[in-house]
Design an enzyme around this catalytic site. Structure first.
Site, PDB file in Angstrom:
ATOM      1  CG  HIS A 107      21.051  23.664   4.631  1.00  0.00           C
ATOM      2  ND1 HIS A 107      19.833  23.991   4.084  1.00  0.00           N
ATOM      3  CD2 HIS A 107      21.246  22.344   4.384  1.00  0.00           C
ATOM      4  CE1 HIS A 107      19.308  22.914   3.546  1.00  0.00           C
ATOM      5  NE2 HIS A 107      20.138  21.908   3.711  1.00  0.00           N
ATOM      6  NE  ARG A 110      14.795  26.446  -3.690  1.00  0.00           N
ATOM      7  CZ  ARG A 110      14.048  27.470  -4.080  1.00  0.00           C
ATOM      8  NH1 ARG A 110      14.238  28.665  -3.566  1.00  0.00           N
ATOM      9  NH2 ARG A 110      13.100  27.302  -4.996  1.00  0.00           N
ATOM     10  CD  GLU A 132       7.679   7.369  15.384  1.00  0.00           C
ATOM     11  OE1 GLU A 132       8.867   7.406  15.786  1.00  0.00           O
ATOM     12  OE2 GLU A 132       6.734   7.028  16.114  1.00  0.00           O
ATOM     13  NE  ARG A 164      -1.480  -1.401   3.724  1.00  0.00           N
ATOM     14  CZ  ARG A 164      -1.603  -1.028   4.985  1.00  0.00           C
ATOM     15  NH1 ARG A 164      -2.704  -0.441   5.395  1.00  0.00           N
ATOM     16  NH2 ARG A 164      -0.632  -1.234   5.848  1.00  0.00           N
ATOM     17  CD  GLN A 167       9.852  29.808   9.799  1.00  0.00           C
ATOM     18  OE1 GLN A 167      10.159  30.610  10.660  1.00  0.00           O
ATOM     19  NE2 GLN A 167      10.011  30.051   8.514  1.00  0.00           N
ATOM     20  CE  LYS A 222      19.562  34.427   0.352  1.00  0.00           C
ATOM     21  NZ  LYS A 222      18.828  33.953   1.533  1.00  0.00           N
ATOM     22  CG  ASP A 223      21.357  31.697  -2.946  1.00  0.00           C
ATOM     23  OD1 ASP A 223      21.502  32.265  -1.843  1.00  0.00           O
ATOM     24  OD2 ASP A 223      20.562  30.751  -3.114  1.00  0.00           O
ATOM     25  CE  LYS A 273      18.112  26.619   7.798  1.00  0.00           C
ATOM     26  NZ  LYS A 273      18.599  27.147   6.521  1.00  0.00           N
ATOM     27  CG  ASN A 324      10.637  27.097   6.333  1.00  0.00           C
ATOM     28  OD1 ASN A 324       9.706  27.789   6.686  1.00  0.00           O
ATOM     29  ND2 ASN A 324      11.846  27.228   6.842  1.00  0.00           N
TER      30      ASN A 324
END
Length: 185
Positions: free
Chosen positions: A117, A58, A28, A23, A46, A165-166, A70, A48
């Protein structure tokens, strides 16, 4: 779950236990007590989600003040994920590690506070999820050049699609120590 150290102390690869059958699958993606026992931040404030196409890069992003830890994972597609130790005074300052995160391998990467990151999409597209230990603050948003020659990250793309920006981010050496997190053993 299986937790593996990377070449950077504190940066961890997490392989959740996946329960699969005809299926589909279940795992988790976070369990506060187990993850805290493994050294992963348990106070996420938060979450994202980003979707990008092949060749999008990115990063390398960090936040100061208010650094973010993160926990990142890929929900769809494949990404080459990178963490860089940018902490002033760290014995591994300027070193990086990379992990392939895919929807098939279900791996997660824990990037503690004090690390930059970034990621690059290697599939047609990818949906990327990251849980953060601090709220995003646009006034504290910072970046380091993805192609910093001193870091010499072996990205799987030579001409990525970048944000403005990058594309204009400084190298690590161009940053003042006051613009970098401080190593606290």
């Amino acid at each position: 779950m299986k937790v593996s150290e990377t070449s950077l102390p504190g940066v961890l690869v997490i392989e959740p236990r996946v329960h699969a059958d005809g299926r589909g699958f279940f795992f988790e993606s976070h369990h506060a007590r187990r993850y805290a026992d493994a050294g992963v931040g348990s106070s996420f404030v938060q979450t994202n989600v980003s979707k990008s196409t092949r060749g999008v890069l990115r990063g390398l992003h960090y936040q100061l003040p208010g650094p973010q830890g993160k926990l990142v994972t890929v929900l769809d597609g494949d990404v080459f994920d990178v963490a860089v130790d940018i902490r002033t005074g760290s014995p591994t300052h300027g070193r990086w590690t990379a992990v392939m995160l895919t929807a098939r391998n279900h791996r997660q990467l824990w990037i503690p506070e004090g690390f930059a990151h970034g990621f690059c999409v290697t599939s047609e597209s990818a949906t990327f999820l990251y849980q953060c230990t601090a709220l995003y603050d646009p006034t504290a948003d910072r970046a380091i050049a993805w192609d910093d020659p001193t870091l010499a990250i072996d990205w799987p793309v030579s001409a990525p699609s970048l944000s403005a920006k990058d594309a204009r981010a400084p190298t690590l050496a161009e940053l003042s120590p006051r613009d970098l997190p401080i190593y606290a053993p």
